[in-house]
Design a protein around this motif. Structure first.
Motif, mmCIF file in Angstrom:
data_model
loop_
_atom_site.group_PDB
_atom_site.id
_atom_site.type_symbol
_atom_site.label_atom_id
_atom_site.label_comp_id
_atom_site.label_asym_id
_atom_site.label_seq_id
_atom_site.Cartn_x
_atom_site.Cartn_y
_atom_site.Cartn_z
ATOM 1 N N LEU A 58 0.798 -1.230 0.000
ATOM 2 C CA LEU A 58 0.000 0.000 0.000
ATOM 3 C C LEU A 58 0.833 1.284 0.000
ATOM 4 O O LEU A 58 0.497 2.228 -0.721
ATOM 5 N N PRO A 59 1.925 1.372 0.788
ATOM 6 C CA PRO A 59 2.725 2.609 0.730
ATOM 7 C C PRO A 59 3.223 2.927 -0.679
ATOM 8 O O PRO A 59 3.228 4.094 -1.092
ATOM 9 N N LYS A 60 3.599 1.893 -1.421
ATOM 10 C CA LYS A 60 4.056 2.110 -2.801
ATOM 11 C C LYS A 60 2.907 2.608 -3.669
ATOM 12 O O LYS A 60 3.092 3.489 -4.525
ATOM 13 N N LEU A 61 1.710 2.068 -3.444
ATOM 14 C CA LEU A 61 0.548 2.500 -4.225
ATOM 15 C C LEU A 61 0.169 3.937 -3.891
ATOM 16 O O LEU A 61 -0.199 4.712 -4.778
ATOM 17 N N ASN A 141 -3.704 -4.623 -7.913
ATOM 18 C CA ASN A 141 -3.367 -3.558 -6.957
ATOM 19 C C ASN A 141 -4.551 -2.615 -6.735
ATOM 20 O O ASN A 141 -4.789 -2.143 -5.622
ATOM 21 N N ARG A 142 -5.294 -2.340 -7.802
ATOM 22 C CA ARG A 142 -6.452 -1.445 -7.678
ATOM 23 C C ARG A 142 -7.606 -2.096 -6.929
ATOM 24 O O ARG A 142 -8.508 -1.400 -6.451
ATOM 25 N N ALA A 143 -7.585 -3.425 -6.827
ATOM 26 C CA ALA A 143 -8.699 -4.140 -6.200
ATOM 27 C C ALA A 143 -8.925 -3.685 -4.761
ATOM 28 O O ALA A 143 -10.061 -3.683 -4.282
ATOM 29 N N PHE A 144 -7.852 -3.299 -4.059
ATOM 30 C CA PHE A 144 -7.995 -2.832 -2.673
ATOM 31 C C PHE A 144 -8.895 -1.610 -2.618
ATOM 32 O O PHE A 144 -9.805 -1.517 -1.782
ATOM 33 N N PHE A 145 -8.674 -0.665 -3.525
ATOM 34 C CA PHE A 145 -9.447 0.577 -3.518
ATOM 35 C C PHE A 145 -10.848 0.358 -4.089
ATOM 36 O O PHE A 145 -11.802 1.006 -3.660
ATOM 37 N N GLU A 146 -10.980 -0.560 -5.051
ATOM 38 C CA GLU A 146 -12.297 -0.906 -5.566
ATOM 39 C C GLU A 146 -13.147 -1.529 -4.460
ATOM 40 O O GLU A 146 -14.352 -1.253 -4.353
ATOM 41 N N LYS A 147 -12.505 -2.355 -3.643
ATOM 42 C CA LYS A 147 -13.209 -2.963 -2.510
ATOM 43 C C LYS A 147 -13.620 -1.893 -1.504
ATOM 44 O O LYS A 147 -14.709 -1.962 -0.922
ATOM 45 N N GLY A 148 -12.764 -0.895 -1.303
ATOM 46 C CA GLY A 148 -13.094 0.200 -0.397
ATOM 47 C C GLY A 148 -14.302 0.976 -0.872
ATOM 48 O O GLY A 148 -15.143 1.410 -0.064
ATOM 49 N N LEU A 206 -4.839 5.388 -9.922
ATOM 50 C CA LEU A 206 -4.089 4.188 -10.285
ATOM 51 C C LEU A 206 -4.464 3.717 -11.689
ATOM 52 O O LEU A 206 -3.607 3.253 -12.446
ATOM 53 N N LYS A 207 -5.729 3.833 -12.037
ATOM 54 C CA LYS A 207 -6.169 3.418 -13.370
ATOM 55 C C LYS A 207 -5.547 4.302 -14.447
ATOM 56 O O LYS A 207 -5.125 3.804 -15.505
#
Length: 259
Positions: A58-61, A141-148, A206-207
């Motif tokens: 996450l820090p890298k993202l 990697n984007r899945a974390f934010f999509e889940k949020g 990110l996208k």
């Protein structure tokens, strides 16, 4: 820095706060129970949904979101055209030195595949697979934010149900009816903020970074295939520039004329 996301956050939060205080009091929208249910529940659900390796990344993202890598498609086209000139005048084998100097890893890999005299279709297959894997990795990697985006409103609704249950209970017991109703509504408010102001813009950032990188990788792939086919450098430039929007070409043309 990704200045647009900063401006967006400042506008979203600033105007929301302004709207609150212009018609009421900020203290009315601060509810600890709602924070625990919505914010705590959302992040708890996120942690439970992903492995530790994803959380560690996450820090890298966040860095990519705030400081996205800069990709200049026109610069890649210029480099490929120069490589095409070298290959046509001196032979493909002479590209090995250029490959070792290439800063982009995908560009370097593509040139080395050409130098190794691999079959053109095999090279295309390998490069396209690399592009596909990169796109899939970025999507993961984007899945974390999509889940949020999904969990924020979900826990907001969960908080609303909790508030309604408490409200119905207090109707019988003569308790704080207004406080329970406020919790029910404020949790939905918090959930909407999390989804649409925090996680949504992060996912979009990110996208956008992914689309820019994938475009440059596709330019490299098409350029490598054109070099392998021995195409004219001018024709290669024209072919690759078709992959760019007209506004981007005009921008690069003006920049070149200014130099």
């Amino acid at each position: 820095m990704n200045i647009t996301i900063i401006i967006g956050w400042v506008l979203a939060f600033g105007l929301t706060v302004f709207g609150i205080i212009s018609g009421g009091e900020m203290a009315w929208f601060i509810d600890i129970a709602s924070v625990f249910i919505t914010v705590g529940g959302t992040f708890g659900g996120l942690i439970a949904s992903f492995p530790m390796s994803t959380l560690a990344a996450l820090p890298k993202l966040f860095k990519i979101i705030l400081f996205p890598p800069k990709y200049n498609p026109q610069k890649y086209i210029d480099e490929i055209v120069e490589y095409a000139r070298v290959a046509r005048s001196q032979g493909i084998l002479t590209l090995e030195e250029s490959a070792n100097k290439a800063k982009d890893p995908f560009m370097k890999k593509s040139l080395l595949l050409l130098v190794d005299a691999n079959d053109a279709e095999k090279i295309r297959e390998m490069l396209e697979e690399a592009i596909s894997f990169t796109d899939e990795r970025h999507a993961a990697n984007r899945a974390f934010f999509e889940k949020g985006v999904a969990l924020g409103p979900a826990f907001g609704m969960l908080g609303t149900l909790v508030g309604l249950v408490n409200m119905l209970k207090t109707m019988n017991d003569g308790g704080d009816l207004g406080g329970s109703m406020a919790t029910a509504l404020i949790t939905t408010f918090y959930g909407s903020l999390l989804a649409n102001v925090i996680f949504g813009p992060m996912e979009s950032a990110l996208k956008n970074a992914n689309e820019n990188e994938i475009l440059c990788m596709q330019i490299i792939c098409q350029g490598a295939m054109a070099i392998a086919a021995g195409s004219n450098p001018a024709l290669i430039r024209e072919k690759l520039e078709f992959m760019l929007a007209d506004k981007d070409l005009k921008k690069e043309t003006k920049s070149a004329e200014g130099e």
